[in-house]
Enzyme design. Sequence first.
Site, PDB file in Angstrom:
ATOM      1  N   THR A 169       0.810  -1.222   0.000  1.00 48.71           N
ATOM      2  CA  THR A 169       0.000   0.000   0.000  1.00 48.71           C
ATOM      3  C   THR A 169       0.838   1.265   0.000  1.00 48.71           C
ATOM      4  O   THR A 169       0.470   2.255  -0.633  1.00 48.71           O
ATOM      5  CB  THR A 169      -0.936  -0.005   1.230  1.00 48.71           C
ATOM      6  OG1 THR A 169      -1.790  -1.142   1.147  1.00 48.71           O
ATOM      7  CG2 THR A 169      -1.782   1.249   1.291  1.00 48.71           C
ATOM      8  N   ASP A 172       2.146  -7.522  -4.452  1.00 53.09           N
ATOM      9  CA  ASP A 172       1.195  -7.386  -3.355  1.00 53.09           C
ATOM     10  C   ASP A 172       1.619  -8.359  -2.253  1.00 53.09           C
ATOM     11  O   ASP A 172       2.046  -9.481  -2.537  1.00 53.09           O
ATOM     12  CB  ASP A 172      -0.222  -7.725  -3.840  1.00 53.09           C
ATOM     13  CG  ASP A 172      -1.258  -7.488  -2.761  1.00 53.09           C
ATOM     14  OD1 ASP A 172      -1.806  -6.376  -2.713  1.00 53.09           O
ATOM     15  OD2 ASP A 172      -1.505  -8.416  -1.965  1.00 53.09           O
ATOM     16  N   SER A 173       1.483  -7.933  -0.998  1.00 48.29           N
ATOM     17  CA  SER A 173       2.025  -8.775   0.075  1.00 48.29           C
ATOM     18  C   SER A 173       1.316 -10.115   0.186  1.00 48.29           C
ATOM     19  O   SER A 173       1.875 -11.074   0.721  1.00 48.29           O
ATOM     20  CB  SER A 173       1.988  -8.042   1.415  1.00 48.29           C
ATOM     21  OG  SER A 173       0.672  -7.849   1.852  1.00 48.29           O
ATOM     22  N   SER A 174       0.095 -10.222  -0.336  1.00 45.88           N
ATOM     23  CA  SER A 174      -0.578 -11.520  -0.315  1.00 45.88           C
ATOM     24  C   SER A 174       0.080 -12.510  -1.279  1.00 45.88           C
ATOM     25  O   SER A 174      -0.165 -13.719  -1.196  1.00 45.88           O
ATOM     26  CB  SER A 174      -2.059 -11.362  -0.669  1.00 45.88           C
ATOM     27  OG  SER A 174      -2.222 -10.844  -1.982  1.00 45.88           O
ATOM     28  N   THR A 183       1.436  -4.960   4.347  1.00 49.30           N
ATOM     29  CA  THR A 183       1.266  -5.326   5.755  1.00 49.30           C
ATOM     30  C   THR A 183       0.808  -6.760   5.975  1.00 49.30           C
ATOM     31  O   THR A 183       1.076  -7.347   7.026  1.00 49.30           O
ATOM     32  CB  THR A 183       0.264  -4.379   6.442  1.00 49.30           C
ATOM     33  OG1 THR A 183      -0.991  -4.445   5.759  1.00 49.30           O
ATOM     34  CG2 THR A 183       0.776  -2.947   6.423  1.00 49.30           C
ATOM     35  N   ASP A 184       0.092  -7.351   4.997  1.00 48.97           N
ATOM     36  CA  ASP A 184      -0.540  -8.646   5.248  1.00 48.97           C
ATOM     37  C   ASP A 184       0.448  -9.741   5.626  1.00 48.97           C
ATOM     38  O   ASP A 184       0.149 -10.586   6.479  1.00 48.97           O
ATOM     39  CB  ASP A 184      -1.350  -9.087   4.024  1.00 48.97           C
ATOM     40  CG  ASP A 184      -2.627  -8.293   3.858  1.00 48.97           C
ATOM     41  OD1 ASP A 184      -3.029  -7.605   4.820  1.00 48.97           O
ATOM     42  OD2 ASP A 184      -3.225  -8.336   2.769  1.00 48.97           O
ATOM     43  N   THR A 234       0.301 -21.171  20.938  1.00 49.16           N
ATOM     44  CA  THR A 234      -1.030 -20.801  21.390  1.00 49.16           C
ATOM     45  C   THR A 234      -1.754 -19.946  20.355  1.00 49.16           C
ATOM     46  O   THR A 234      -1.144 -19.139  19.650  1.00 49.16           O
ATOM     47  CB  THR A 234      -0.979 -20.048  22.731  1.00 49.16           C
ATOM     48  OG1 THR A 234      -2.314 -19.670  23.105  1.00 49.16           O
ATOM     49  CG2 THR A 234      -0.105 -18.806  22.662  1.00 49.16           C
ATOM     50  N   GLN A 235      -3.088 -20.108  20.287  1.00 50.81           N
ATOM     51  CA  GLN A 235      -3.920 -19.254  19.447  1.00 50.81           C
ATOM     52  C   GLN A 235      -4.074 -17.859  20.048  1.00 50.81           C
ATOM     53  O   GLN A 235      -4.475 -16.928  19.347  1.00 50.81           O
ATOM     54  CB  GLN A 235      -5.317 -19.862  19.292  1.00 50.81           C
ATOM     55  CG  GLN A 235      -5.356 -21.182  18.556  1.00 50.81           C
ATOM     56  CD  GLN A 235      -6.766 -21.752  18.470  1.00 50.81           C
ATOM     57  OE1 GLN A 235      -7.752 -21.050  18.683  1.00 50.81           O
ATOM     58  NE2 GLN A 235      -6.870 -23.048  18.162  1.00 50.81           N
ATOM     59  N   CYS A 236      -3.785 -17.715  21.320  1.00 53.15           N
ATOM     60  CA  CYS A 236      -3.958 -16.418  21.987  1.00 53.15           C
ATOM     61  C   CYS A 236      -2.980 -15.391  21.431  1.00 53.15           C
ATOM     62  O   CYS A 236      -1.874 -15.734  21.008  1.00 53.15           O
ATOM     63  CB  CYS A 236      -3.748 -16.560  23.488  1.00 53.15           C
ATOM     64  SG  CYS A 236      -4.906 -17.684  24.281  1.00 53.15           S
TER      65      CYS A 236
END
Length: 353
Positions: free
Chosen positions: A16, A60-62, A92-93, A279-281
């Site tokens: 971006t 693109d970062s994707s 940023t992605d 962890t998902q946290c």
Amino acid sequence: MSEKKISVLIIYTGGTIGMIQDPETGALMPFNFDHLLDNVPELKRLGFLISSIQFEPPIDSSEIDPASWIRLVKIIADNYDTYDGFVVLHGTDTMAYTASALSFMLENLAKPVILTGSQLPIGMLRTDGKENLITAIEIAAAKENGFPVVPEVCIFFQNHLMRGNRTSKISAENFNAFRSLNYPALARVGMHIRYDNNLINKVRVPKPLKPHYLMDTNVVILKIFPGITPQTVDSILNIPHLKGVVLETYGTGNAPSKPWFLDMLRAAVARGIVIVNVTQCSSGSVQMSLYGPGNKLAQAGIISGYDSTTEAAITKLMFLFGHGLSSEEVKDRMRLPLTGEYSTQHLEDQIEA
């Protein structure tokens, strides 16, 4: 005789920060990197020698993949002796994945590699891109007693300088899009840039940069969720040529204790697949000795990722397997931090437990 000017190389990969709006469609389109310098005349006032290289075409970062990381490492390695620091402009992605990968691929790094980007294109009125770019350049150029202040791979975003392999994207819209929730910021930026030197990896004896170009993508992320089926787990753990799994579990490293699930994990480990528990946290650490479900994972041969981010864990597996290490060798190295990607205190606590 005048002092040699500090030099910084900007590497524009895409994203971006270097985009403009198509007046007809309203879509954001990449433009030539020269426009970026035109839009930030303040760069000339920094007093540094600033050069730039851009990916052609911008990515693109994707679309970023290990081939892009290899390309970045090559650019940095080829220009390492010429410049005092490097700024990587990136979408940023996937920025946290790239920062994590570079932290492993640039062995013996003794100069700053600062990744940054923006949520709004740099040509827009309310852009966050200008401040992020200017500050990232200042950080890349910063020296103390002739040595770089931050000789490691970092992400700078919205007033925070963070260790790259401790950072995750937390917002798709806010300017404070990144956070390092398990490790404090290396610097905070307001009127001044205030570094916390106790947190920064300092280079005691500089060694020649050792760039690495081998990454193995035979890895996968398996996120546990309520209702996950045997078919789902079986299809993932039996992917052909699979070598490593980042297992995203609940809380402090817990997952279902159903016999079918534990049996599948044991069978995968027996086949030589390295499974790392994270962890998902957003913050916190895996402590498999704390509760029964976590204990059962440890008994099944799952290793702890401690307080690693998913981004750091998956890129570290790619890096280690990319260099032809055996499963046991990868396990050994996953249990030890290579470049500060997790907190050693967690390692000490679990050894004592």
